[in-house]
Design a protein around this motif. Structure first.
Motif, PDB file in Angstrom:
ATOM      1  N   ALA A  30       0.824  -1.215   0.000  1.00 17.94           N
ATOM      2  CA  ALA A  30       0.000   0.000   0.000  1.00 17.94           C
ATOM      3  C   ALA A  30       0.856   1.261   0.000  1.00 17.94           C
ATOM      4  CB  ALA A  30      -0.938   0.003   1.196  1.00 17.94           C
ATOM      5  N   CYS A  31       2.087   1.167   0.475  1.00 20.64           N
ATOM      6  CA  CYS A  31       2.973   2.335   0.493  1.00 20.64           C
ATOM      7  C   CYS A  31       3.356   2.772  -0.923  1.00 20.64           C
ATOM      8  CB  CYS A  31       4.240   2.034   1.280  1.00 20.64           C
ATOM      9  SG  CYS A  31       3.951   1.766   3.031  1.00 20.64           S
ATOM     10  N   TYR A  32       3.246   1.874  -1.879  1.00 18.92           N
ATOM     11  CA  TYR A  32       3.628   2.188  -3.254  1.00 18.92           C
ATOM     12  C   TYR A  32       2.469   2.747  -4.072  1.00 18.92           C
ATOM     13  CZ  TYR A  32       7.822  -0.390  -2.072  1.00 18.92           C
ATOM     14  OH  TYR A  32       8.968  -0.808  -1.465  1.00 18.92           O
ATOM     15  N   ARG A  52      -4.412   7.003   4.528  1.00 17.16           N
ATOM     16  CA  ARG A  52      -4.311   5.540   4.553  1.00 17.16           C
ATOM     17  C   ARG A  52      -2.906   5.098   4.147  1.00 17.16           C
ATOM     18  NH1 ARG A  52      -5.077   2.397   0.509  1.00 17.16           N
ATOM     19  NH2 ARG A  52      -6.388   3.841  -0.665  1.00 17.16           N
ATOM     20  N   ILE A  53      -2.367   5.711   3.092  1.00 17.52           N
ATOM     21  CA  ILE A  53      -1.012   5.378   2.635  1.00 17.52           C
ATOM     22  C   ILE A  53       0.012   5.721   3.717  1.00 17.52           C
ATOM     23  CG2 ILE A  53       0.781   5.963   0.943  1.00 17.52           C
ATOM     24  CD1 ILE A  53      -1.588   6.415  -1.072  1.00 17.52           C
ATOM     25  N   MET A  54      -0.124   6.905   4.320  1.00 16.06           N
ATOM     26  CA  MET A  54       0.835   7.330   5.343  1.00 16.06           C
ATOM     27  C   MET A  54       0.768   6.438   6.585  1.00 16.06           C
ATOM     28  SD  MET A  54       1.001  11.479   4.982  1.00 16.06           S
ATOM     29  CE  MET A  54      -0.743  11.789   4.828  1.00 16.06           C
ATOM     30  N   ALA A  95       3.946   4.516   8.289  1.00 13.83           N
ATOM     31  CA  ALA A  95       4.270   4.647   9.713  1.00 13.83           C
ATOM     32  C   ALA A  95       4.188   3.299  10.410  1.00 13.83           C
ATOM     33  CB  ALA A  95       3.322   5.638  10.377  1.00 13.83           C
ATOM     34  N   GLY A  96       3.219   2.482  10.029  1.00 16.68           N
ATOM     35  CA  GLY A  96       3.037   1.181  10.666  1.00 16.68           C
ATOM     36  C   GLY A  96       4.086   0.161  10.300  1.00 16.68           C
ATOM     37  N   SER A  97       4.854   0.420   9.256  1.00  9.71           N
ATOM     38  CA  SER A  97       5.878  -0.539   8.832  1.00  9.71           C
ATOM     39  C   SER A  97       7.043  -0.589   9.810  1.00  9.71           C
ATOM     40  CB  SER A  97       6.411  -0.173   7.441  1.00  9.71           C
ATOM     41  OG  SER A  97       7.245   0.976   7.510  1.00  9.71           O
ATOM     42  N   ASP A  98       7.228   0.479  10.584  1.00 16.30           N
ATOM     43  CA  ASP A  98       8.332   0.595  11.542  1.00 16.30           C
ATOM     44  C   ASP A  98       9.713   0.515  10.873  1.00 16.30           C
ATOM     45  OD1 ASP A  98       8.956   1.194  14.211  1.00 16.30           O
ATOM     46  OD2 ASP A  98       9.483  -0.888  14.620  1.00 16.30           O
ATOM     47  N   LEU A  99       9.764   0.781   9.568  1.00 12.72           N
ATOM     48  CA  LEU A  99      11.022   0.779   8.830  1.00 12.72           C
ATOM     49  C   LEU A  99      11.541   2.188   8.593  1.00 12.72           C
ATOM     50  CD1 LEU A  99      10.126  -1.888   6.117  1.00 12.72           C
ATOM     51  CD2 LEU A  99      11.472  -2.234   8.196  1.00 12.72           C
TER      52      LEU A  99
END
Length: 84
Positions: free
Chosen positions: A24-26, A55-57, A61-65
């Motif tokens: 979803a980040c892409y 939603r994308i952001m 943020a939730g990826s913790d990367l």
């Protein structure tokens, strides 16, 4: 709507970016650059509205990367120069 996301990669996360960053980040991604300086990455992307952008952001943020800061693009420099 156009956005620029400035991101720092968390320690130890470079090797995980390719496989662990949620798809979803892409969404809406136009380009991505590795940079030298205060930020490691710059993403240029678009979303149809703020709900989609949020939603994308949240996925980023939730990826913790990444530690990121997102800017809304107001206008191009050429467009800005035409403002009276």
């Amino acid at each position: 709507m156009k956005f620029l996301t400035l991101a720092k990669v968390r320690p130890g996360a470079w090797s995980k970016l390719e496989n662990d960053l949620p798809a979803a980040c892409y969404e809406g991604m136009k380009s991505a650059y590795v940079t030298y300086g205060q930020y490691d990455l710059v993403f240029e992307w678009e979303a149809k509205d703020m709900d989609t952008a949020n939603r994308i952001m949240k996925h980023m943020a939730g990826s913790d990367l990444l530690i990121s800061e997102t800017l809304v693009v107001a206008s191009t420099l050429k467009e800005f120069g035409k403002v009276q």
